[in-house]
Scaffold this motif. Sequence first.
Motif: not given
Length: 548
Positions: A369-370, A84-87, A75-77, A28-31
């Motif tokens: 995800k992979y 979250l779908t990669q699309d 991040k999203v589930a 997801g996003f991290r910072a």
Amino acid sequence: EKQQSLLLESAARFPPPKGVKLSYGTAGFRADASLLESTVFRVGILAALRSLKTGSVIGLMITASHNQVSDNGVKVADPSGGMLTQDWEPFADAIANAPDPHSLLQLITEFAKEEDIVFEGRQPPEVLLGRDTRPSGEALLDAAKQGITSIVGAIGTDMGVVTTPQLHWMVRARNRGIEASESSYFHQLSSSFRCLMDLKPEGIRKNGDDNALVVDGADGVGGEKLEHFKKMLTGLCIEVRNRGEGMLNEGVGADYVQKEKVAPRGFGPADAGLRCASLDGDADRLVYFSVILNESNKIELVDGDKILSLFALFIKEQLSILNDGESKKDNDSYQAHLGVVQTAYANGASTDYLKEMGLEVVLTPTGVKYLHEKAAEFDIGIYFEANGHGTILFSEAYLCRLESTHKTLLSTSEGSAKQKAASRLLAVSQLINQAVGDALSGLLLVEVILQYMGWSICRWNELYHDLPSRQLKVKVGDRTAVVTANAETVAVQPVGIQEAINTEIAKYPRGRCFIRPSGTEDVVRVYAEATTQDAADALASSVARLVD
Ligand code: 16G
Ligand code: ZN
């Protein structure tokens, strides 16, 4: 119109930080947390849209896992509880970086059109929210809520401070009509654990250590939860250290223990020989270790590869009990398709071991995800990253089959051994988190298998001997210059670099080495393996020089 003005109005409250470009990476996003309010707000919008699109409940988790406490992330589930779908990742990137409310609105409108998202849906979109123990979590959670409610009718349900796998589990549960609460999560884990404990073979010899386990909670949410949860567990004696009194992830946690191969803070020579485990900051990773006698804080590390091997051994044994003699009969002799999934970071010795067991081993690129996607292709797919993130997936079709086999076995007098094996597999599917890797459920499964086998942590660690390895990171101008193929085992760019790496590898017996751009840090990572530590070190540093 009402929707548009609502979005514009709320977006104006969350201006993005200037000069920062964020991307929805493997985690997801991290910072740094101070940069994330606008991003989290926008991910709230995305999650609500995802709920509209799928007609299901979606999850939004605020955590930066094993990162330092000043970082955070989101991040999203998806409805299944998975990632979250990669699309949708490109859309996540686009909205996170939209410079102003108008461009944000335009992106959302276009995307909604492309995806056929209807705003006035039949049921209101709903997002379950969770966060870890970081102090920045509360404000970010509020930003997420405001993002969600800027979609007309959308509901954000706060699940409070939870582990990442708990939140994923809750999303999955809700979408299957199961109560999505922490108590139902603990109930499912503890009852399937008890079931597996009751199905232990009788007269198991004890091999060295007892049922005592010491857990490093990384000073995060996992330690807190386990301290509470352990009271519901019988047959296991757990001591939790680093429950939040010290600094999150500082010299503690699964990432630290696995990378540095030293004991975490709060563990020392007095713990030599004890069975110890370490969770990461959001409790989706698990490694085991034991402190070596008279060696200050050196440890024997039992990593994700060995957890995978233990799980594979146990599952395979249950399957062979179940299939015993079946091939001779012509009735229902279905052989479950069992597969294991690893990444290039898996120690070569573990891959050899699994293949010698006759298992199908598949490699994927780094990132849950992979691995998850690949493991879902099997009847039973076990995946683990060496860093301790992994789980066991049971396909719906196979579970149905197993349930009916189990029923038949219960009603016939035929061997109770088979019936027990079927019960064990069903209990594992309940215990082990089907949504995502989960340190708490993984830990319970490890414990029950060790008791089943009568094994100490030493015996477990002897399954195979890790090849010495070394990981390095190289700071480069542009890490995207490195492009990999074949599950990151080959670098196809920069042109010629793989040939140079091959030349280095050829100098070492059993040498193996690969490079890849990190998905979470601005570095290129180097992994090397060889028959001695010196050789692994030398191989890693010579390849690091090629990257530099
Ligand atoms: C993220 C991934 C983890 C992976 C790690 C690699 C998820 C949920 N987490 O933490 O699976 O091992 O990144 O980091 O996918 P790196 O790309 O910096 O080496
Ligand atoms: Zn984590």
